[in-house]
Design an enzyme around this catalytic site. Sequence first.
Site, PDB file in Angstrom:
ATOM      1  N   HIS A 126      -2.584 -18.873 -67.344  1.00 19.78           N
ATOM      2  CA  HIS A 126      -3.434 -17.719 -67.666  1.00 19.78           C
ATOM      3  C   HIS A 126      -2.560 -16.731 -68.448  1.00 19.78           C
ATOM      4  O   HIS A 126      -1.342 -16.684 -68.252  1.00 19.78           O
ATOM      5  CB  HIS A 126      -3.875 -17.097 -66.335  1.00 19.78           C
ATOM      6  CG  HIS A 126      -4.844 -15.974 -66.431  1.00 19.78           C
ATOM      7  ND1 HIS A 126      -4.474 -14.691 -66.760  1.00 19.78           N
ATOM      8  CD2 HIS A 126      -6.180 -15.925 -66.212  1.00 19.78           C
ATOM      9  CE1 HIS A 126      -5.543 -13.898 -66.743  1.00 19.78           C
ATOM     10  NE2 HIS A 126      -6.594 -14.624 -66.415  1.00 19.78           N
ATOM     11  N   ASP A 203       2.128 -18.180 -59.633  1.00 20.21           N
ATOM     12  CA  ASP A 203       0.907 -17.416 -59.813  1.00 20.21           C
ATOM     13  C   ASP A 203      -0.151 -18.077 -58.937  1.00 20.21           C
ATOM     14  O   ASP A 203      -0.700 -19.120 -59.287  1.00 20.21           O
ATOM     15  CB  ASP A 203       0.507 -17.436 -61.299  1.00 20.21           C
ATOM     16  CG  ASP A 203      -0.875 -16.816 -61.518  1.00 20.21           C
ATOM     17  OD1 ASP A 203      -1.470 -16.314 -60.542  1.00 20.21           O
ATOM     18  OD2 ASP A 203      -1.350 -16.858 -62.668  1.00 20.21           O
ATOM     19  N   GLN A 206      -5.461 -18.442 -58.136  1.00 16.26           N
ATOM     20  CA  GLN A 206      -6.561 -19.368 -57.847  1.00 16.26           C
ATOM     21  C   GLN A 206      -6.246 -20.259 -56.647  1.00 16.26           C
ATOM     22  O   GLN A 206      -6.992 -21.191 -56.365  1.00 16.26           O
ATOM     23  CB  GLN A 206      -6.867 -20.246 -59.077  1.00 16.26           C
ATOM     24  CG  GLN A 206      -7.278 -19.487 -60.315  1.00 16.26           C
ATOM     25  CD  GLN A 206      -8.650 -18.795 -60.169  1.00 16.26           C
ATOM     26  OE1 GLN A 206      -9.413 -19.053 -59.246  1.00 16.26           O
ATOM     27  NE2 GLN A 206      -8.957 -17.900 -61.099  1.00 16.26           N
ATOM     28  N   LYS A 229     -10.340 -11.742 -56.084  1.00 14.23           N
ATOM     29  CA  LYS A 229     -10.791 -13.144 -56.168  1.00 14.23           C
ATOM     30  C   LYS A 229     -10.918 -13.769 -54.782  1.00 14.23           C
ATOM     31  O   LYS A 229     -11.254 -14.931 -54.648  1.00 14.23           O
ATOM     32  CB  LYS A 229      -9.796 -13.970 -56.998  1.00 14.23           C
ATOM     33  CG  LYS A 229      -9.747 -13.575 -58.475  1.00 14.23           C
ATOM     34  CD  LYS A 229      -8.803 -14.496 -59.207  1.00 14.23           C
ATOM     35  CE  LYS A 229      -8.384 -13.962 -60.559  1.00 14.23           C
ATOM     36  NZ  LYS A 229      -9.431 -13.996 -61.559  1.00 14.23           N
ATOM     37  N   CYS A 369      -9.032 -16.462 -70.644  1.00 17.70           N
ATOM     38  CA  CYS A 369      -7.660 -15.909 -70.682  1.00 17.70           C
ATOM     39  C   CYS A 369      -6.620 -17.012 -70.683  1.00 17.70           C
ATOM     40  O   CYS A 369      -5.543 -16.872 -70.059  1.00 17.70           O
ATOM     41  CB  CYS A 369      -7.399 -14.946 -69.526  1.00 17.70           C
ATOM     42  SG  CYS A 369      -8.409 -13.487 -69.598  1.00 17.70           S
TER      43      CYS A 369
END
Length: 416
Positions: A126, A203, A206, A229, A369
């Site tokens: 991303h 990261d 998700q 999220k 993104c």
Amino acid sequence: MSHPTLDVAAIRRDFPILSEQVNGRPVVFLDSAASSQKPLQVLDAMDTVYRHRYANVHRGVYVFSEAATAEYDEARAKVARFIGSPSADNIVFTRNATEALNLLAYSYGRHFLKAGDEILITELEHHANFVPWFHLAQEKGVVVKCIPLTPDGQLDLSQLDTLLSERTRIVSFAHVSNVLGVITDPAPLIKRAHALGAIVIIDGSQAVPHMPVNVAELDCDFYAFSGHKMLGPTGIGVLYGKKALLEAMPPFMSGGDMISYVGFDTIRWNDVPLKFEAGTPAFVEAIGLGAAVDYLSKLGMAAVREHEREITAYALERVAEVPGVTIYGPTDPAIRGGVVTFNVDQIHPHDLATLLDQEGVAVRAGHHCAQPLHQRLGLAATARASFYVYSQPNEVDALVEAIYKAKAKLQTRRRR
Ligand SMILES: Cc1ncc(COP(=O)(O)O)c(C=O)c1O
């Protein structure tokens, strides 16, 4: 083998927004990878603070301020437990994952890296885990390299021998891709990076919302994610970091709260994590995130993951039935998070998303993104359906039906 399951009907009753209508139809919300909806428990936790005990944290010695401070501290402790952090002191609250990654690029990157040092990321990142490193490269002359992808979108680790070197200082990658859904096993990357003395940043934007994550077991150095999220509010994110590294890093922003002493010629920073939290923090949002963590913990993250694996498997099967559809990423739901990214032959994803919206189906269209990834795939844009704890199979059916309708509409228009 029996799998833990979710009572989706009961879960849906906690989300008032899911009873809304869009274009005269019940909303089918398939864009949780961009931001999730919020349960009553989160809305109520924040509302209660604002209505009954709102006052700034870390400042007052009166009841409201002490109560808000205690709840804020408890939210940090809840987040720490949720991701297996050894202590709440390893948890820095940020605005979102983007700010957490920028904090690292500014504080760690600008302080500890020099020209010629290398940062290894991947082609599927991303922008939040791509742009800060290229920005740093422009400023400091560090070199950013990317791990390429296999044809089905997994990281091609066979390239690691040439990509990693004594110059590699940082290895940073997405635990789960927001486009291809691919779940990366961090273990081999962490092992290789640490053997070279490089730090590892994950990261987890998700991942943390969707599956069990334990940062201590992973032994990563930093782990970043966003509250919005994972059923929490906007404006609150998390950076987990190993204490010794956080302590060695200079502050990212400065001002109130992040100091222990300020004089005309001496300033002493506060202890971590407060050293990285200048100014009034988003404490009501942090308390909301704490409530989201409680909600997810009650469901059980293994059950959340199993539910998403099942609904993703169903979606991969159903969407693939539509003639002219191409789905991107691995086809094995075992290594895939709850996103299904696709294109329909001869229909621009923006047109598709607009037509789906007319049927009440909300999907994301664009580059999500992740422009470099789209360049690698040779695509300008894609459509993406993403799932969460409240998603149910009949919503996948509604998506598929709406894709058929969109195709029929555009074909009729083309024939005219
Ligand atoms: C993999 C990944 N990383 C980072 C981000 C950035 O999250 P935020 O915009 O909340 O900072 C996202 C958001 O979509 C994401 O999917």
